[in-house]
Design a protein around this motif. Structure first.
Motif, PDB file in Angstrom:
ATOM      1  N   ALA A  52      31.737  65.815  22.436  1.00  0.00           N
ATOM      2  CA  ALA A  52      33.086  64.462  23.395  1.00  0.00           C
ATOM      3  C   ALA A  52      31.024  63.823  23.437  1.00  0.00           C
ATOM      4  O   ALA A  52      30.966  63.761  24.317  1.00  0.00           O
ATOM      5  CB  ALA A  52      33.054  65.465  24.993  1.00  0.00           C
ATOM      6  N   PHE A  53      32.726  62.282  23.909  1.00  0.00           N
ATOM      7  CA  PHE A  53      30.994  61.158  24.550  1.00  0.00           C
ATOM      8  C   PHE A  53      31.552  61.223  25.802  1.00  0.00           C
ATOM      9  O   PHE A  53      32.945  61.286  26.104  1.00  0.00           O
ATOM     10  CB  PHE A  53      31.981  60.140  23.506  1.00  0.00           C
ATOM     11  N   LEU A  74      39.271  66.452  30.608  1.00  0.00           N
ATOM     12  CA  LEU A  74      39.249  65.102  30.075  1.00  0.00           C
ATOM     13  C   LEU A  74      38.370  64.767  29.517  1.00  0.00           C
ATOM     14  O   LEU A  74      38.106  64.220  28.431  1.00  0.00           O
ATOM     15  CB  LEU A  74      38.792  63.904  31.560  1.00  0.00           C
ATOM     16  N   ILE A  75      36.684  65.249  29.849  1.00  0.00           N
ATOM     17  CA  ILE A  75      35.887  65.717  29.232  1.00  0.00           C
ATOM     18  C   ILE A  75      36.209  66.201  27.648  1.00  0.00           C
ATOM     19  O   ILE A  75      35.580  64.937  26.852  1.00  0.00           O
ATOM     20  CB  ILE A  75      34.487  65.576  29.830  1.00  0.00           C
ATOM     21  N   ARG A  76      36.585  67.303  27.342  1.00  0.00           N
ATOM     22  CA  ARG A  76      37.490  68.407  26.141  1.00  0.00           C
ATOM     23  C   ARG A  76      37.749  66.874  25.513  1.00  0.00           C
ATOM     24  O   ARG A  76      38.255  66.436  23.647  1.00  0.00           O
ATOM     25  CB  ARG A  76      37.401  68.921  26.653  1.00  0.00           C
ATOM     26  N   GLY A  77      39.262  66.152  26.124  1.00  0.00           N
ATOM     27  CA  GLY A  77      39.465  65.621  25.297  1.00  0.00           C
ATOM     28  C   GLY A  77      39.548  63.531  24.782  1.00  0.00           C
ATOM     29  O   GLY A  77      40.035  63.089  24.408  1.00  0.00           O
ATOM     30  N   ALA A  78      38.260  63.398  25.570  1.00  0.00           N
ATOM     31  CA  ALA A  78      37.427  62.413  24.661  1.00  0.00           C
ATOM     32  C   ALA A  78      37.099  62.314  23.468  1.00  0.00           C
ATOM     33  O   ALA A  78      37.568  63.173  22.555  1.00  0.00           O
ATOM     34  CB  ALA A  78      36.104  62.123  25.135  1.00  0.00           C
ATOM     35  N   PRO A  79      37.740  60.949  22.924  1.00  0.00           N
ATOM     36  CA  PRO A  79      37.184  60.620  21.723  1.00  0.00           C
ATOM     37  C   PRO A  79      36.001  61.646  20.780  1.00  0.00           C
ATOM     38  O   PRO A  79      34.723  60.971  21.434  1.00  0.00           O
ATOM     39  CB  PRO A  79      37.808  58.907  21.657  1.00  0.00           C
ATOM     40  N   TYR A  96      35.445  53.797  27.105  1.00  0.00           N
ATOM     41  CA  TYR A  96      35.786  53.248  28.673  1.00  0.00           C
ATOM     42  C   TYR A  96      37.617  53.816  29.010  1.00  0.00           C
ATOM     43  O   TYR A  96      37.521  53.935  30.639  1.00  0.00           O
ATOM     44  CB  TYR A  96      36.222  52.032  28.837  1.00  0.00           C
ATOM     45  N   ARG A  97      38.559  53.144  27.985  1.00  0.00           N
ATOM     46  CA  ARG A  97      40.104  53.640  28.709  1.00  0.00           C
ATOM     47  C   ARG A  97      40.347  54.847  28.695  1.00  0.00           C
ATOM     48  O   ARG A  97      40.393  54.861  30.077  1.00  0.00           O
ATOM     49  CB  ARG A  97      40.853  52.972  26.812  1.00  0.00           C
ATOM     50  N   HIS A  98      39.724  55.782  28.496  1.00  0.00           N
ATOM     51  CA  HIS A  98      39.581  56.991  28.363  1.00  0.00           C
ATOM     52  C   HIS A  98      39.675  57.957  29.986  1.00  0.00           C
ATOM     53  O   HIS A  98      40.123  58.466  30.137  1.00  0.00           O
ATOM     54  CB  HIS A  98      39.208  58.076  26.761  1.00  0.00           C
ATOM     55  N   VAL A 103      35.272  47.896  31.816  1.00  0.00           N
ATOM     56  CA  VAL A 103      34.439  47.510  30.829  1.00  0.00           C
ATOM     57  C   VAL A 103      33.127  46.610  31.575  1.00  0.00           C
ATOM     58  O   VAL A 103      33.721  45.597  31.922  1.00  0.00           O
ATOM     59  CB  VAL A 103      35.153  46.368  29.383  1.00  0.00           C
ATOM     60  N   PRO A 104      31.901  47.676  31.275  1.00  0.00           N
ATOM     61  CA  PRO A 104      30.869  46.263  32.038  1.00  0.00           C
ATOM     62  C   PRO A 104      30.908  45.077  30.942  1.00  0.00           C
ATOM     63  O   PRO A 104      30.736  44.257  29.786  1.00  0.00           O
ATOM     64  CB  PRO A 104      29.489  47.111  31.440  1.00  0.00           C
ATOM     65  N   VAL A 105      30.384  43.579  32.112  1.00  0.00           N
ATOM     66  CA  VAL A 105      30.009  42.099  31.151  1.00  0.00           C
ATOM     67  C   VAL A 105      28.802  41.988  31.326  1.00  0.00           C
ATOM     68  O   VAL A 105      28.335  40.898  29.991  1.00  0.00           O
ATOM     69  CB  VAL A 105      31.279  41.618  32.361  1.00  0.00           C
TER      70      VAL A 105
END
Length: 125
Positions: A52-53, A74-79, A96-98, A103-105
């Motif tokens: 999990a990322f 939420l962590i375990r459901g990450a892509p 970032y959406r998950h 999103v940093p610029v």
């Protein structure tokens, strides 16, 4: 995350959710190609489980391990994009959406869609 931490020192550290429950062990650390700063960690979430990322900002490192301010589910459901490869801009945007993060610029132009970034700490050193 603390900027004075060597990202390679995170490998093998235990990771905990916002409630202090262990969610996994840091398997890989991914650096932003533009800044070289640690940006993502892949957590091994179990013996036969997947990675999990998790974002390293706003995570914190303490004497016990990596503290991730998100709930376990939420962590375990990450892509899971697999470890050992670059994260594409599209994959990073999904992460970032998950996590509901902006999103940093960072003051640089966005990478073209086919550009690899998010290299692994220690790869090619």
């Amino acid at each position: 995350m603390q900027t004075d931490i060597d990202p390679r020192s995170l490998i093998g550290r235990k990771a905990y959710d916002s409630q202090g429950v262990k969610v996994g062990t840091v398997d890989e650390v991914y650096l932003d190609d533009a800044t070289g700063a640690p940006e993502w960690a892949a957590l091994r979430t179990g013996l036969f489980s997947r990675d999990a990322f998790v974002p390293l900002e706003p995570a914190r490192l303490d004497e016990k391990g990596l503290r991730i301010p998100f709930e376990r589910e939420l962590i375990r459901g990450a892509p899971d994009f697999g470890v050992g490869r670059h994260l594409s801009p599209r994959q990073e945007l999904q992460l970032y959406r998950h996590y509901g993060l902006d999103v940093p610029v960072a003051g640089h132009a966005p990478a073209p869609p086919d550009r690899d970034f998010g290299r692994i700490a220690g790869a090619g050193d």
